[in-house]
Design a protein around this motif. Sequence first.
Motif, PDB file in Angstrom:
ATOM      1  N   ASN A 325       0.863  -1.175   0.000  1.00  0.00           N
ATOM      2  CA  ASN A 325       0.000   0.000   0.000  1.00  0.00           C
ATOM      3  C   ASN A 325       0.904   1.231   0.000  1.00  0.00           C
ATOM      4  O   ASN A 325       2.136   1.120   0.104  1.00  0.00           O
ATOM      5  CB  ASN A 325      -0.965  -0.018   1.179  1.00  0.00           C
ATOM      6  CG  ASN A 325      -0.257   0.211   2.521  1.00  0.00           C
ATOM      7  OD1 ASN A 325       0.935  -0.058   2.670  1.00  0.00           O
ATOM      8  ND2 ASN A 325      -0.999   0.705   3.502  1.00  0.00           N
ATOM      9  N   LYS A 401      -7.022   5.494   1.335  1.00  0.00           N
ATOM     10  CA  LYS A 401      -7.629   4.200   1.071  1.00  0.00           C
ATOM     11  C   LYS A 401      -6.598   3.241   0.466  1.00  0.00           C
ATOM     12  O   LYS A 401      -5.657   3.685  -0.197  1.00  0.00           O
ATOM     13  CB  LYS A 401      -8.809   4.335   0.099  1.00  0.00           C
ATOM     14  CG  LYS A 401      -9.952   5.182   0.613  1.00  0.00           C
ATOM     15  CD  LYS A 401     -10.728   4.482   1.718  1.00  0.00           C
ATOM     16  CE  LYS A 401     -11.940   5.295   2.129  1.00  0.00           C
ATOM     17  NZ  LYS A 401     -12.719   4.614   3.206  1.00  0.00           N
ATOM     18  N   ASP A 402      -6.790   1.968   0.690  1.00  0.00           N
ATOM     19  CA  ASP A 402      -5.951   0.936   0.070  1.00  0.00           C
ATOM     20  C   ASP A 402      -6.847   0.124  -0.856  1.00  0.00           C
ATOM     21  O   ASP A 402      -7.591  -0.761  -0.419  1.00  0.00           O
ATOM     22  CB  ASP A 402      -5.324   0.026   1.140  1.00  0.00           C
ATOM     23  CG  ASP A 402      -4.425   0.801   2.090  1.00  0.00           C
ATOM     24  OD1 ASP A 402      -3.745   1.735   1.619  1.00  0.00           O
ATOM     25  OD2 ASP A 402      -4.406   0.484   3.294  1.00  0.00           O
ATOM     26  N   ILE A 403      -6.795   0.478  -2.145  1.00  0.00           N
ATOM     27  CA  ILE A 403      -7.635  -0.161  -3.156  1.00  0.00           C
ATOM     28  C   ILE A 403      -6.736  -0.607  -4.299  1.00  0.00           C
ATOM     29  O   ILE A 403      -5.849   0.141  -4.727  1.00  0.00           O
ATOM     30  CB  ILE A 403      -8.715   0.808  -3.672  1.00  0.00           C
ATOM     31  CG1 ILE A 403      -9.621   1.256  -2.513  1.00  0.00           C
ATOM     32  CG2 ILE A 403      -9.554   0.153  -4.764  1.00  0.00           C
ATOM     33  CD1 ILE A 403     -10.639   2.319  -2.903  1.00  0.00           C
ATOM     34  N   ASP A 417     -10.897  -3.560  -2.006  1.00  0.00           N
ATOM     35  CA  ASP A 417     -10.488  -2.603  -0.986  1.00  0.00           C
ATOM     36  C   ASP A 417      -9.930  -3.374   0.218  1.00  0.00           C
ATOM     37  O   ASP A 417     -10.615  -4.221   0.783  1.00  0.00           O
ATOM     38  CB  ASP A 417     -11.720  -1.770  -0.582  1.00  0.00           C
ATOM     39  CG  ASP A 417     -11.399  -0.630   0.378  1.00  0.00           C
ATOM     40  OD1 ASP A 417     -10.498  -0.793   1.217  1.00  0.00           O
ATOM     41  OD2 ASP A 417     -12.072   0.416   0.289  1.00  0.00           O
ATOM     42  N   THR A 419      -8.415  -1.506   2.818  1.00  0.00           N
ATOM     43  CA  THR A 419      -8.155  -0.467   3.812  1.00  0.00           C
ATOM     44  C   THR A 419      -8.233  -1.059   5.211  1.00  0.00           C
ATOM     45  O   THR A 419      -7.395  -0.764   6.076  1.00  0.00           O
ATOM     46  CB  THR A 419      -9.161   0.694   3.658  1.00  0.00           C
ATOM     47  OG1 THR A 419      -9.126   1.165   2.300  1.00  0.00           O
ATOM     48  CG2 THR A 419      -8.815   1.827   4.605  1.00  0.00           C
ATOM     49  N   ASN A 420      -9.238  -1.868   5.449  1.00  0.00           N
ATOM     50  CA  ASN A 420      -9.301  -2.687   6.663  1.00  0.00           C
ATOM     51  C   ASN A 420      -8.657  -4.015   6.291  1.00  0.00           C
ATOM     52  O   ASN A 420      -9.280  -4.842   5.625  1.00  0.00           O
ATOM     53  CB  ASN A 420     -10.744  -2.878   7.124  1.00  0.00           C
ATOM     54  CG  ASN A 420     -10.847  -3.673   8.411  1.00  0.00           C
ATOM     55  OD1 ASN A 420      -9.921  -4.392   8.794  1.00  0.00           O
ATOM     56  ND2 ASN A 420     -11.990  -3.563   9.080  1.00  0.00           N
ATOM     57  N   ARG A 473     -15.742   6.004  -4.813  1.00  0.00           N
ATOM     58  CA  ARG A 473     -14.652   5.581  -3.931  1.00  0.00           C
ATOM     59  C   ARG A 473     -13.286   5.662  -4.592  1.00  0.00           C
ATOM     60  O   ARG A 473     -12.255   5.667  -3.906  1.00  0.00           O
ATOM     61  CB  ARG A 473     -14.917   4.151  -3.451  1.00  0.00           C
ATOM     62  CG  ARG A 473     -16.121   4.011  -2.540  1.00  0.00           C
ATOM     63  CD  ARG A 473     -16.541   2.576  -2.360  1.00  0.00           C
ATOM     64  NE  ARG A 473     -17.149   2.021  -3.577  1.00  0.00           N
ATOM     65  CZ  ARG A 473     -17.790   0.846  -3.629  1.00  0.00           C
ATOM     66  NH1 ARG A 473     -17.904   0.122  -2.524  1.00  0.00           N
ATOM     67  NH2 ARG A 473     -18.325   0.421  -4.758  1.00  0.00           N
ATOM     68  N   THR A 474     -13.274   5.714  -5.928  1.00  0.00           N
ATOM     69  CA  THR A 474     -11.994   5.704  -6.649  1.00  0.00           C
ATOM     70  C   THR A 474     -11.818   6.870  -7.613  1.00  0.00           C
ATOM     71  O   THR A 474     -10.736   7.037  -8.181  1.00  0.00           O
ATOM     72  CB  THR A 474     -11.849   4.395  -7.453  1.00  0.00           C
ATOM     73  OG1 THR A 474     -12.925   4.308  -8.411  1.00  0.00           O
ATOM     74  CG2 THR A 474     -11.877   3.182  -6.543  1.00  0.00           C
TER      75      THR A 474
END
Length: 499
Positions: A325, A401-403, A417, A419-420, A473-474
């Motif tokens: 990430n 965010k981590d996508i 995704d 992110t979590n 979201r992106t």
Amino acid sequence: MTSLHNTRVRRRRLGVAAAAAAGLFATLLAAGPAVATPDPGTKPAKEETSTSQQAEARKAIENNEIPGIDEIIHSDNMSHVANVPKEHLKGTNSDIAFQGKYAFSGNYDGFRIFDISKPSKPKTVAQVLCPGGQNDISVSGDLLFLSTDASRSDNSCSSVSQPATEKSSWEGMKIFDISDKRNPEYVAAVETACGSHTHTLVPDRKNVYVYVSSYSPSTAFPDCQPPHDGISIIKVPRKAPEQSKVVDFPVLFPDGGNPGAPTNPGVSATTGCHDITVLPSKDVAAGACMGDGILFDIKDPEAPRIIDRVQDNVNFAFWHSATFNQKANKVVFTDELGGGGAATCNEEIGPKRGADGIYDIVGKGDKRKLEFKSYFKIDRPQADAEVCVAHNGSLIPVKGKDIMVQAWYQGGISVWDFTNSSKPKEIGYFERGPVTLDQVTTAGPWSAYYYNGYIYSNDIAKGLDVIKLDDPRTNEAKRVKMDELNVQTQPDYFEDFRN
């Protein structure tokens, strides 16, 4: 004719595999070297499917559980804007690199350059015939790099296949001058131990360092002798690429790495690395090395230092690739279960085997550790004829965010995704139906990368696909404009880009 459908309701999702079925599959993979077979192209899948498997697939198509043969389906937030079929290069399509308005497409028979200034209408600029699977590809400035991991008679583009048991055989790195995109010029070659399955660039102003990943040595191969427990490092002077040479072979596994079977059944023994991803802005790299995942420091690119190493001897068969990430406090490793030649996205295999493994990176400096958090695997079922495997993907640059987008061969393309890191979730997909129902077939997206507002995918059989992602979201990622992108050399998207 290929049809185009939007999202449709699927009545079946992958669940937890029955223990007996999963155990049987693990035994089959562990019985021979199939787990560690090279990526497809060298040994394409040809196994015929049974009458009952074909009937089950046809019923699944009728019930809208899987798309029909060559039918395209996708989530509502993704649309297919272009496809450019193969032309002169008929081999397996492999990786992609980007520079300005150009995309560089690897193919087992050479490489192809596209003008993507209009993503909806990519145009072929050049096609270079230079066989030598898998032709993993990268670019840096005026230089293009191709990996050869198939034993050849010499280092020329007119070479022919020749057994690795012959001392005169050649494998390694080829270097081209691409200052004229319409007329690439072959300028240098460097032979490396066990060839070059993949490679990763660590560029600086005067030189480009190339980390060469290769594996599977044999006492019968004069230029690929065991132990092969490290990587070759090539130094390429930008102004004199003809002077390129191997400057070191650092040992990454002084203890030999994961022993594989019988100690760890169903797991590949470590005899080198498959792929390495570097994040130069953080002086860090992650190696996917067959039976091991490693984290190392690359502050001195000629002397990488191992920080941490992990194994997963329960669910991972073959550590294939890695993606950080942006903050470099997480890394996603992929498992190439079945060596890229098996149908592994089904209920029998389940959601944990052949999946991505998400790891948090905890601690600081040399005390950093890889801490496992969860698995991610597409839950869209595939026919028994479809080779499906976790493969190459990239981050989608969204702050906070981590996508990422990822290729899954005939499993299609997934946007997900993490992110979590304990609860990853898919937020979009694009997929073609089976190429055929008669036999297990290697096809689908080899790589799927986000570049300057679009997803570009190199489909093994169908050619270059361009896909648009439109999702709140992106969408902010569309503002990030890169001058160059080699996904295994991850940029700092929020410092290295220009608006």
